[in-house]
Motif scaffolding. Structure first.
Motif, PDB file in Angstrom:
ATOM      1  N   TRP A   9       0.837  -1.207   0.000  1.00 56.70           N
ATOM      2  CA  TRP A   9       0.000   0.000   0.000  1.00 56.70           C
ATOM      3  C   TRP A   9       0.867   1.251   0.000  1.00 56.70           C
ATOM      4  O   TRP A   9       0.629   2.178  -0.784  1.00 56.70           O
ATOM      5  N   VAL A  10       1.893   1.274   0.862  1.00 59.79           N
ATOM      6  CA  VAL A  10       2.790   2.428   0.935  1.00 59.79           C
ATOM      7  C   VAL A  10       3.507   2.611  -0.403  1.00 59.79           C
ATOM      8  O   VAL A  10       3.587   3.717  -0.926  1.00 59.79           O
ATOM      9  N   TYR A  11       4.009   1.514  -0.957  1.00 58.33           N
ATOM     10  CA  TYR A  11       4.744   1.592  -2.219  1.00 58.33           C
ATOM     11  C   TYR A  11       3.871   2.120  -3.356  1.00 58.33           C
ATOM     12  O   TYR A  11       4.227   3.071  -4.044  1.00 58.33           O
ATOM     13  N   HIS A  12       2.731   1.513  -3.565  1.00 56.21           N
ATOM     14  CA  HIS A  12       1.951   1.914  -4.740  1.00 56.21           C
ATOM     15  C   HIS A  12       1.173   3.201  -4.531  1.00 56.21           C
ATOM     16  O   HIS A  12       0.626   3.758  -5.474  1.00 56.21           O
ATOM     17  N   SER A  13       1.190   3.726  -3.319  1.00 58.87           N
ATOM     18  CA  SER A  13       0.574   5.029  -3.064  1.00 58.87           C
ATOM     19  C   SER A  13       1.490   6.179  -3.472  1.00 58.87           C
ATOM     20  O   SER A  13       1.061   7.327  -3.513  1.00 58.87           O
ATOM     21  N   TYR A  39      15.591   1.343  -3.009  1.00 59.86           N
ATOM     22  CA  TYR A  39      14.331   1.379  -2.247  1.00 59.86           C
ATOM     23  C   TYR A  39      14.253   0.223  -1.256  1.00 59.86           C
ATOM     24  O   TYR A  39      13.972   0.421  -0.082  1.00 59.86           O
ATOM     25  N   VAL A  40      14.502  -1.006  -1.719  1.00 59.31           N
ATOM     26  CA  VAL A  40      14.353  -2.169  -0.842  1.00 59.31           C
ATOM     27  C   VAL A  40      15.546  -2.366   0.099  1.00 59.31           C
ATOM     28  O   VAL A  40      15.468  -3.180   1.018  1.00 59.31           O
ATOM     29  N   SER A  41      16.631  -1.623  -0.104  1.00 54.65           N
ATOM     30  CA  SER A  41      17.771  -1.736   0.801  1.00 54.65           C
ATOM     31  C   SER A  41      17.468  -1.112   2.162  1.00 54.65           C
ATOM     32  O   SER A  41      18.104  -1.449   3.154  1.00 54.65           O
ATOM     33  N   LYS A  42      16.493  -0.218   2.204  1.00 54.43           N
ATOM     34  CA  LYS A  42      16.082   0.385   3.478  1.00 54.43           C
ATOM     35  C   LYS A  42      15.255  -0.631   4.245  1.00 54.43           C
ATOM     36  O   LYS A  42      14.349  -1.255   3.694  1.00 54.43           O
ATOM     37  N   LYS A  43      15.565  -0.784   5.508  1.00 57.35           N
ATOM     38  CA  LYS A  43      14.873  -1.773   6.336  1.00 57.35           C
ATOM     39  C   LYS A  43      13.358  -1.586   6.297  1.00 57.35           C
ATOM     40  O   LYS A  43      12.605  -2.559   6.226  1.00 57.35           O
ATOM     41  N   SER A  44      12.913  -0.350   6.310  1.00 54.66           N
ATOM     42  CA  SER A  44      11.472  -0.079   6.317  1.00 54.66           C
ATOM     43  C   SER A  44      10.783  -0.507   5.022  1.00 54.66           C
ATOM     44  O   SER A  44       9.567  -0.658   4.985  1.00 54.66           O
ATOM     45  N   ASN A  45      11.550  -0.718   3.955  1.00 56.94           N
ATOM     46  CA  ASN A  45      10.976  -1.118   2.660  1.00 56.94           C
ATOM     47  C   ASN A  45      11.295  -2.560   2.282  1.00 56.94           C
ATOM     48  O   ASN A  45      10.901  -3.022   1.210  1.00 56.94           O
ATOM     49  N   ALA A  72      -0.558   2.226   6.375  1.00 54.88           N
ATOM     50  CA  ALA A  72       0.298   3.332   6.791  1.00 54.88           C
ATOM     51  C   ALA A  72      -0.209   4.626   6.170  1.00 54.88           C
ATOM     52  O   ALA A  72      -0.416   4.707   4.970  1.00 54.88           O
ATOM     53  N   GLN A  73      -0.427   5.598   6.992  1.00 59.03           N
ATOM     54  CA  GLN A  73      -0.919   6.885   6.510  1.00 59.03           C
ATOM     55  C   GLN A  73      -0.215   7.991   7.285  1.00 59.03           C
ATOM     56  O   GLN A  73       0.580   7.730   8.167  1.00 59.03           O
ATOM     57  N   GLY A  74      -0.553   9.216   6.981  1.00 59.23           N
ATOM     58  CA  GLY A  74      -0.005  10.347   7.715  1.00 59.23           C
ATOM     59  C   GLY A  74       1.462  10.562   7.420  1.00 59.23           C
ATOM     60  O   GLY A  74       1.908  10.440   6.286  1.00 59.23           O
ATOM     61  N   THR A  75       2.239  10.841   8.468  1.00 59.43           N
ATOM     62  CA  THR A  75       3.645  11.201   8.277  1.00 59.43           C
ATOM     63  C   THR A  75       4.451  10.072   7.667  1.00 59.43           C
ATOM     64  O   THR A  75       5.337  10.318   6.869  1.00 59.43           O
ATOM     65  N   MET A  76       4.165   8.837   8.026  1.00 61.21           N
ATOM     66  CA  MET A  76       4.958   7.736   7.475  1.00 61.21           C
ATOM     67  C   MET A  76       4.735   7.589   5.977  1.00 61.21           C
ATOM     68  O   MET A  76       5.675   7.387   5.234  1.00 61.21           O
TER      69      MET A  76
END
Length: 84
Positions: A9-13, A39-45, A72-76
């Motif tokens: 959801w975060v990615y395709h948004s 992009y995927v090297s970041k732990k969050s992704n 995930a919405q808002g600041t994240m």
């Protein structure tokens, strides 16, 4: 399942980021490959790694089951930017 749904959801948004349930992010070509790796090297992704060129058939079903605020919405969501 919820973690996977949120990662997609975060990615395709993100503006300019492709997603479909058959081909996933559908990364093609060296430039897109370089951006994807960053992009995927970041732990969050990192949850997106399996979806480089593979979709997730449960996304549509999860979208119906989970309430809108569960993703995930808002600041994240605004913090992460797609580099494509």
């Amino acid at each position: 399942l919820k973690t996977t749904f949120q990662a997609i959801w975060v990615y395709h948004s993100k503006s300019g980021c492709h997603w479909d349930n058959e081909h996933g992010a559908n990364i093609k070509g060296p430039a897109a490959e370089a951006v994807w790796k960053e992009y995927v090297s970041k732990k969050s992704n990192s949850a997106m790694k399996p979806f480089k060129n593979n979709g997730w058939p449960f996304y549509s079903k999860m979208e119906k089951v989970l309430p809108e605020k569960s993703a995930a919405q808002g600041t994240m969501s605004s913090y992460l930017q797609c580099l494509i």
